[in-house]
Design a protein around this motif. Structure first.
Motif, PDB file in Angstrom:
ATOM      1  N   PRO A 155       0.806  -1.229   0.000  1.00 47.31           N
ATOM      2  CA  PRO A 155       0.000   0.000   0.000  1.00 47.31           C
ATOM      3  C   PRO A 155       0.840   1.281   0.000  1.00 47.31           C
ATOM      4  O   PRO A 155       0.483   2.237  -0.693  1.00 47.31           O
ATOM      5  CB  PRO A 155      -0.815  -0.124   1.284  1.00 47.31           C
ATOM      6  CG  PRO A 155      -0.884  -1.591   1.555  1.00 47.31           C
ATOM      7  CD  PRO A 155       0.392  -2.174   1.050  1.00 47.31           C
ATOM      8  N   ALA A 156       1.945   1.278   0.716  1.00 50.52           N
ATOM      9  CA  ALA A 156       2.734   2.515   0.781  1.00 50.52           C
ATOM     10  C   ALA A 156       3.229   2.922  -0.605  1.00 50.52           C
ATOM     11  O   ALA A 156       3.238   4.107  -0.957  1.00 50.52           O
ATOM     12  CB  ALA A 156       3.922   2.327   1.725  1.00 50.52           C
ATOM     13  N   GLN A 157       3.607   1.926  -1.406  1.00 52.39           N
ATOM     14  CA  GLN A 157       4.074   2.236  -2.769  1.00 52.39           C
ATOM     15  C   GLN A 157       2.914   2.702  -3.647  1.00 52.39           C
ATOM     16  O   GLN A 157       3.049   3.615  -4.446  1.00 52.39           O
ATOM     17  CB  GLN A 157       4.719   1.000  -3.397  1.00 52.39           C
ATOM     18  CG  GLN A 157       6.122   0.723  -2.881  1.00 52.39           C
ATOM     19  CD  GLN A 157       6.749  -0.463  -3.602  1.00 52.39           C
ATOM     20  OE1 GLN A 157       6.503  -0.673  -4.779  1.00 52.39           O
ATOM     21  NE2 GLN A 157       7.544  -1.232  -2.884  1.00 52.39           N
ATOM     22  N   ALA A 158       1.767   2.026  -3.482  1.00 49.58           N
ATOM     23  CA  ALA A 158       0.595   2.413  -4.270  1.00 49.58           C
ATOM     24  C   ALA A 158       0.207   3.855  -3.949  1.00 49.58           C
ATOM     25  O   ALA A 158      -0.120   4.643  -4.849  1.00 49.58           O
ATOM     26  CB  ALA A 158      -0.568   1.476  -3.971  1.00 49.58           C
ATOM     27  N   ILE A 159       0.279   4.188  -2.670  1.00 45.55           N
ATOM     28  CA  ILE A 159      -0.087   5.550  -2.267  1.00 45.55           C
ATOM     29  C   ILE A 159       0.868   6.563  -2.889  1.00 45.55           C
ATOM     30  O   ILE A 159       0.466   7.632  -3.344  1.00 45.55           O
ATOM     31  CB  ILE A 159      -0.101   5.646  -0.722  1.00 45.55           C
ATOM     32  CG1 ILE A 159      -1.348   4.910  -0.207  1.00 45.55           C
ATOM     33  CG2 ILE A 159      -0.085   7.088  -0.247  1.00 45.55           C
ATOM     34  CD1 ILE A 159      -1.342   4.642   1.289  1.00 45.55           C
ATOM     35  N   ARG A 160       2.135   6.180  -2.975  1.00 42.71           N
ATOM     36  CA  ARG A 160       3.112   7.081  -3.567  1.00 42.71           C
ATOM     37  C   ARG A 160       2.784   7.333  -5.050  1.00 42.71           C
ATOM     38  O   ARG A 160       2.864   8.462  -5.534  1.00 42.71           O
ATOM     39  CB  ARG A 160       4.517   6.484  -3.415  1.00 42.71           C
ATOM     40  CG  ARG A 160       5.612   7.444  -3.795  1.00 42.71           C
ATOM     41  CD  ARG A 160       6.992   6.850  -3.501  1.00 42.71           C
ATOM     42  NE  ARG A 160       8.017   7.689  -4.105  1.00 42.71           N
ATOM     43  CZ  ARG A 160       8.380   8.871  -3.617  1.00 42.71           C
ATOM     44  NH1 ARG A 160       7.816   9.349  -2.527  1.00 42.71           N
ATOM     45  NH2 ARG A 160       9.302   9.601  -4.239  1.00 42.71           N
TER      46      ARG A 160
END
Lengths: 440, 245
Positions: free
Chosen positions: B99-104
């Motif tokens: 999720p952290a990468q997707a949010i980025r």
């Protein structure tokens, strides 16, 4: 990815990468067997390597210009056409230009290209102040003429085999206009053509188109073209206000490869005879724009396809002054006897040449192209033998088929070059299909 | 007469740089804005030498939304044209698990661009002139398994640009949405793109300059993409959901 030289005879499946930074490029260098590729305008296999061809298109920025000295610093992938577009309107032109503007600055260094002013000014290398070269260890070194190890000299004309040329500082010349005053001389045979060159050593530019199929008394008949940068006051009044504005050229495109029968001995012979008569009619003075004067073939996009799918091979040799006339006579006799002429045979007087491995030598150079036929190789080998016997040598930027034996016989420097590459650890790091074929 | 300055947000991207070249060729001063902008010194020299225009480098972080107002206040003036070429393709397969990468990816393609364009829109509206150019993507026209995180963010950005255009139409401010289709850039270097559908960055640059001059609203760089996307949008969902795209 399938790539080839401009002649189209050296198609090869190569791994081509396009690094964007010196760090990425250094990784490629570490893999070995690397050759840098610019615009792909060398005719043969000089800019292809099966496992490690590096497209220098990612290094295409101009970095600095000194309006006092005319020195331009640019990355190797910058195209000469872009340099002209940026600087001609400000009154500067390349000090040396080859016959196409679609070359990169790195390629111009690697082949140490020559132009129509070689007899007076020497090759491109004479105007290069320094070269930033990435060596086998991935480190970048600034090469100059004063270095002890001659790497500057080996790099000019070294076909990218001393390292990756990254940045080049070279000088432009001041010009007053974008126009050339051209003087055309019809020379009815080879002797008269050479006399025209010798009598016009003071001209800035000189080159001849030569009819390589004419026989007998007309052997070597040529249209010799001299040129000078026109000064503003030499332009007609209506052009004087915008001396760098030249007409946009109509661009023709060769849409597909011509069928093999389009070019045969008869059509080429007829074309050559017609061209000579047209040229002779135009003898005298005229005003020509820079693009039409220096780059007539650039107007025909993809002109190389006129020779059909099988492509064509180039032959270019230089002969020393002492043997030039007899050697040229023999070369022309062999070509005419074989009935294999080219549209684009060029004769040019070379002046003295500096450098460690550059192609030109004081004397004459003859450049020809031949569509690839069954008999072509035999003819080319005959031309090789004549050149070697007359003490001449060959231009690697045009070569696609020579043998290492012929090259070494013609050019003693090549064995030294190969030995230097071994000694410096360059042979494994940098190689092209051409360097492997020629054992360089 | 001096021409108005062009601000390129995401000045390191191939498309951003190509647009900079195209505007500089027309004589516009260029302000390149990017993170770590000092590393664009060579590009600055190149633009200035080729076209004889003023080129400035300005530090800019699209994700530092709190700093956007100060960033614009720090510019020598309000630009005539603002181009947002900020973007991040991401790695769909990894991003959907992280999720952290997707949010980025979503923040870089939507939140950051929307935030800076909001500031610009307010100022252009107050001035009563200017052009806003947003580089969005055909990926935003329909979500696909292989890049829906990027696509969703671009869909949001496309809708945002459309709304801005609607709002600013009366204020004399142009908003141009650019849907480039495939472009041969660093972002797509690892992808195997079909040549007929792939534009070169300089084609995008020229198309954008032309579209700004002629006050266009939405452009596809290669016309064929209009047709391709019309077909893709028209496929019924029960069929589309089973397709591998």
């Amino acid at each position: 990815m399938r790539i080839a030289g401009w002649g189209g005879t050296t198609r090869q499946d190569c791994r081509v990468t396009r690094p964007r930074s010196e760090a990425e490029l250094a990784q490629r260098v570490a893999e070995g067997g690397l050759i840098a590729r610019g615009a792909g305008r060398a005719y043969g296999d000089a800019a292809q390597s099966a496992l490690n061809t590096v497209d220098m298109g990612g290094f295409n920025r101009m970095l600095a210009f000194d309006a006092e000295t005319g020195q331009l610093v640019s990355e190797a992938g910058v195209r000469l056409a872009d340099v002209i577009a940026a600087f001609l309107p400000r009154g500067w032109f390349p000090a040396v230009t080859p016959g196409t503007k679609h070359v990169t600055i790195g390629g111009m260094v690697a082949a140490d290209v020559h132009g129509k002013n070689h007899h007076r000014d020497g090759s491109f290398g004479a105007f290069v102040d320094w070269i930033d070269l990435m060596g086998a260890d991935g480190r970048v070194r600034r090469l100059t003429r004063l270095d002890n190890d001659e790497m500057f000299g080996w790099t000019l004309g070294g076909m990218g085999l001393t390292g990756v040329i990254l940045r080049v500082a070279f000088r432009l010349r001041r010009v007053d206009s974008g126009w050339i005053r051209q003087k055309t001389i019809a020379a009815p045979n080879l002797t008269r053509a050479m006399e025209a060159f010798e009598a016009n050593q003071a001209a800035t530019y000189s080159v001849a188109w030569i009819d390589c199929l004419a026989r007998g008394a007309a052997t070597g008949r040529s249209i010799v073209m001299l040129g000078e940068h026109a000064r503003a006051e030499e332009l007609p009044a209506e052009r004087r206000r915008a001396p760098f504005a030249t007409p946009k050229r109509r661009r023709l495109t060769v849409p597909l490869d011509a069928p093999g029968f389009a070019l045969n001995g008869l059509t080429v012979r007829a074309f050559n005879a017609l061209y000579y008569r047209q040229g002779a009619k135009k003898a005298g003075d005229s005003l020509v724009d820079w693009d039409a004067y220096f780059y007539p073939l650039d107007a025909i996009h993809g002109w190389n396809r006129i020779y059909g799918r099988r492509g064509f091979v180039q032959f270019q040799c230089a002969l020393p002054l002492a043997t030039a006339e007899s050697g040229l006579g023999e070369l022309l006799a062999a070509i005419s006897a074989a009935g294999q002429g080219s549209f684009l045979a060029v004769l040019k007087r070379f002046g003295p040449q500096q450098g460690r491995i550059s192609f030109p030598m004081e004397g004459y150079t003859l450049a020809l192209d031949f569509p690839l036929h069954a008999g072509t190789r035999a003819l080319l080998e005959k031309l090789d033998r004549i050149t070697v016997a007359r003490g001449g040598r060959f231009y690697l930027a045009k070569d696609s088929r020579m043998t290492p034996h012929t090259l070494r016989k013609a050019d003693k420097r090549m064995a030294e070059f190969a030995a230097m590459r071994d000694a410096q650890g360059l042979a494994e790091a940098f190689s092209s299909t051409q360097s492997e074929r020629l054992a360089l | 007469m001096t021409k108005g300055a062009v601000l390129i947000l995401g000045g390191r991207s191939d498309i951003g740089l190509a647009i900079a070249h195209a505007f500089a060729a027309e004589g516009h001063p260029i302000w390149l804005a990017a993170r770590g902008v000092e590393t664009l010194a060579e590009n600055r020299a190149d633009l200035a030498l080729r076209y004889g225009v003023e080129v400035s480098l300005v530090e800019f972080d699209a994700l530092d939304t709190g700093g956007h107002g100060a960033f614009l206040d720090g510019l020598p003036a309000l630009p005539e044209v603002a181009v947002c070429a900020v973007g991040l393709l991401g790695e769909q397969a990894q991003d959907e698990k992280t999720p952290a990468q997707a949010i980025r990816v979503m923040r870089t393609n939507f939140e950051g661009p929307a935030a800076i364009l909001a500031e610009l829109a307010n100022r252009f509206e107050a001035r009563g002139s200017g052009a806003i150019v947003g580089i969005s993507s055909v990926a935003g026209e329909r979500g696909r398994a292989t890049n829906y995180i990027y696509g969703a963010a671009k869909a949001g950005f496309t809708a945002y640009l459309s709304g801005l255009r609607n709002r600013l139409a009366r204020a004399g401010v142009q908003v141009l949405t650019v849907l480039p289709g495939f472009v041969a850039t660093r972002m797509t270097a690892e992808l195997d793109l079909p040549a007929k559908l792939t534009a070169q960055p300089d084609e995008v640059g020229r198309a954008v300059v032309r579209a700004v001059k002629t006050k266009r609203n939405v452009i596809y760089v290669k016309p064929i993409w209009q047709l391709v996307m019309a077909v893709i949008r028209a496929i019924p969902e029960p069929i589309f959901m089973r397709m591998k795209l």
